[in-house]
Design a protein around this motif. Structure first.
Motif, PDB file in Angstrom:
ATOM      1  N   PRO A  43       6.950   1.890  -0.070  1.00  0.00           N
ATOM      2  CA  PRO A  43       5.783   2.655   0.399  1.00  0.00           C
ATOM      3  C   PRO A  43       4.480   1.843   0.303  1.00  0.00           C
ATOM      4  CG  PRO A  43       7.096   3.944  -1.160  1.00  0.00           C
ATOM      5  CD  PRO A  43       7.632   2.548  -1.182  1.00  0.00           C
ATOM      6  N   ASP A  44       3.593   2.088   1.258  1.00  0.00           N
ATOM      7  CA  ASP A  44       2.294   1.422   1.273  1.00  0.00           C
ATOM      8  C   ASP A  44       1.527   1.656  -0.024  1.00  0.00           C
ATOM      9  OD1 ASP A  44       2.630   0.340   3.800  1.00  0.00           O
ATOM     10  OD2 ASP A  44       1.516   1.922   4.821  1.00  0.00           O
ATOM     11  N   LEU A  45       1.565   2.870  -0.534  1.00  0.00           N
ATOM     12  CA  LEU A  45       0.816   3.212  -1.744  1.00  0.00           C
ATOM     13  C   LEU A  45       1.237   2.334  -2.922  1.00  0.00           C
ATOM     14  CD1 LEU A  45      -1.309   5.020  -3.057  1.00  0.00           C
ATOM     15  CD2 LEU A  45       0.484   6.701  -3.490  1.00  0.00           C
ATOM     16  N   TRP A  46       2.529   2.110  -3.047  1.00  0.00           N
ATOM     17  CA  TRP A  46       3.030   1.268  -4.129  1.00  0.00           C
ATOM     18  C   TRP A  46       2.534  -0.171  -3.951  1.00  0.00           C
ATOM     19  CZ3 TRP A  46       6.256  -2.964  -4.855  1.00  0.00           C
ATOM     20  CH2 TRP A  46       6.704  -3.169  -6.163  1.00  0.00           C
ATOM     21  N   LEU A  47       2.608  -0.686  -2.716  1.00  0.00           N
ATOM     22  CA  LEU A  47       2.140  -2.050  -2.447  1.00  0.00           C
ATOM     23  C   LEU A  47       0.632  -2.181  -2.703  1.00  0.00           C
ATOM     24  CD1 LEU A  47       4.181  -2.869   0.787  1.00  0.00           C
ATOM     25  CD2 LEU A  47       4.487  -3.900  -1.486  1.00  0.00           C
ATOM     26  N   VAL A  48      -0.125  -1.164  -2.321  1.00  0.00           N
ATOM     27  CA  VAL A  48      -1.571  -1.183  -2.562  1.00  0.00           C
ATOM     28  C   VAL A  48      -1.847  -1.233  -4.063  1.00  0.00           C
ATOM     29  CG1 VAL A  48      -3.708   0.169  -2.399  1.00  0.00           C
ATOM     30  CG2 VAL A  48      -2.255  -0.118  -0.383  1.00  0.00           C
ATOM     31  N   GLN A  49      -1.133  -0.432  -4.842  1.00  0.00           N
ATOM     32  CA  GLN A  49      -1.328  -0.431  -6.299  1.00  0.00           C
ATOM     33  C   GLN A  49      -1.033  -1.813  -6.886  1.00  0.00           C
ATOM     34  OE1 GLN A  49      -2.791   1.852  -8.080  1.00  0.00           O
ATOM     35  NE2 GLN A  49      -2.948   3.180  -6.300  1.00  0.00           N
ATOM     36  N   LYS A  50       0.037  -2.436  -6.408  1.00  0.00           N
ATOM     37  CA  LYS A  50       0.384  -3.780  -6.891  1.00  0.00           C
ATOM     38  C   LYS A  50      -0.695  -4.785  -6.483  1.00  0.00           C
ATOM     39  CE  LYS A  50       4.153  -4.808  -8.343  1.00  0.00           C
ATOM     40  NZ  LYS A  50       4.565  -5.106  -9.714  1.00  0.00           N
ATOM     41  N   ALA A  51      -1.175  -4.686  -5.250  1.00  0.00           N
ATOM     42  CA  ALA A  51      -2.201  -5.611  -4.762  1.00  0.00           C
ATOM     43  C   ALA A  51      -3.506  -5.437  -5.528  1.00  0.00           C
ATOM     44  CB  ALA A  51      -2.420  -5.414  -3.263  1.00  0.00           C
ATOM     45  N   LYS A  52      -3.848  -4.201  -5.878  1.00  0.00           N
ATOM     46  CA  LYS A  52      -5.057  -3.942  -6.680  1.00  0.00           C
ATOM     47  C   LYS A  52      -4.984  -4.651  -8.025  1.00  0.00           C
ATOM     48  CE  LYS A  52      -6.251   0.716  -5.077  1.00  0.00           C
ATOM     49  NZ  LYS A  52      -6.347   2.124  -5.512  1.00  0.00           N
ATOM     50  N   ASN A  53      -3.766  -4.815  -8.530  1.00  0.00           N
ATOM     51  CA  ASN A  53      -3.555  -5.474  -9.819  1.00  0.00           C
ATOM     52  C   ASN A  53      -3.369  -6.983  -9.671  1.00  0.00           C
ATOM     53  OD1 ASN A  53      -3.753  -3.066 -11.265  1.00  0.00           O
ATOM     54  ND2 ASN A  53      -1.595  -2.594 -10.904  1.00  0.00           N
ATOM     55  N   GLY A  54      -3.697  -7.519  -8.477  1.00  0.00           N
ATOM     56  CA  GLY A  54      -3.664  -8.965  -8.281  1.00  0.00           C
ATOM     57  C   GLY A  54      -2.387  -9.529  -7.701  1.00  0.00           C
ATOM     58  N   ASP A  55      -1.462  -8.682  -7.294  1.00  0.00           N
ATOM     59  CA  ASP A  55      -0.200  -9.158  -6.717  1.00  0.00           C
ATOM     60  C   ASP A  55      -0.424  -9.540  -5.252  1.00  0.00           C
ATOM     61  OD1 ASP A  55       2.349  -9.513  -5.647  1.00  0.00           O
ATOM     62  OD2 ASP A  55       3.228  -7.880  -6.820  1.00  0.00           O
TER      63      ASP A  55
END
Length: 192
Positions: free
Chosen positions: A4-16
């Motif tokens: 899901p996009d939401l999961w990827l966004v959360q990971k990206a917010k944390n620098g992934d």
């Protein structure tokens, strides 16, 4: 199963950065196609797509998971397009056409007819006045809701509706001549 996009966004917010790369891969084609139709320039569409994703990366915390991420990205893209237009940094030329769909008929006449119809439509869309073209592309091509388009373009809902109606009339006029010239399936042709 797609992440899901939401999961990827959360990971990206944390620098992934790999998570953001996955979002870029997933949504860049849609953003690019939107910008290509709005600008009529593949080079400008590429530049604005890059700007869109740079802005999205910087403002990931602004997307709270409400609505679709692709709609949020298209909103950023439209804002970049409008800013570029205000600065008069783009041209009104159409220098690229999307490739024909892979599933076209093997009938050469059908392929020719479909190709010619697509070219006529692309040319007619690119010839629309900018304010009609923007609304038409956002509603009919990108399939955004009228209210979303009104918010993106910062115009009243009624203006979206009237511009869409006028764009449809102008396209119908422009295409009526082109369609009459296309060969019709089943038309007898004389071969020498």
């Amino acid at each position: 199963m797609q992440i899901p996009d939401l999961w990827l966004v959360q990971k990206a917010k944390n620098g992934d950065t790999a998570a953001f790369g996955a979002l870029l891969t997933r949504h860049s084609r849609r953003v690019y196609n939107l910008l290509l139709r709005l600008t009529g320039s593949s080079a400008l569409a590429e530049d604005l797509t890059q700007e869109t994703f740079l802005t999205a990366y910087q403002r990931l915390s602004d997307w709270r998971g409400v609505g679709q991420l692709s709609t949020w990205l298209c909103g950023i893209a439209v804002k970049h397009h409008l800013a570029a237009r205000r600065k008069a940094r783009f041209t009104e030329t159409l220098d690229a056409h999307e490739e024909l769909a892979a599933g076209l008929s093997s009938d050469p006449l059908a392929r020719y007819t479909q190709h010619e119809a697509k070219q006529a439509l692309d040319m007619a869309i690119s010839a629309l006045p900018t304010h009609y073209r923007e609304v038409f592309v956002l509603v009919r091509v990108q399939e955004l809701r009228y209210r979303e388009v009104a918010e993106l373009l910062e115009i009243p809902l009624g203006t979206v509706q009237s511009r869409l109606a006028q764009a449809s009339v102008l396209l119908q006029r422009a295409l009526s001549h082109s369609i009459e010239e296309l060969p019709q399936k089943g038309t007898k042709r004389h071969v020498l």
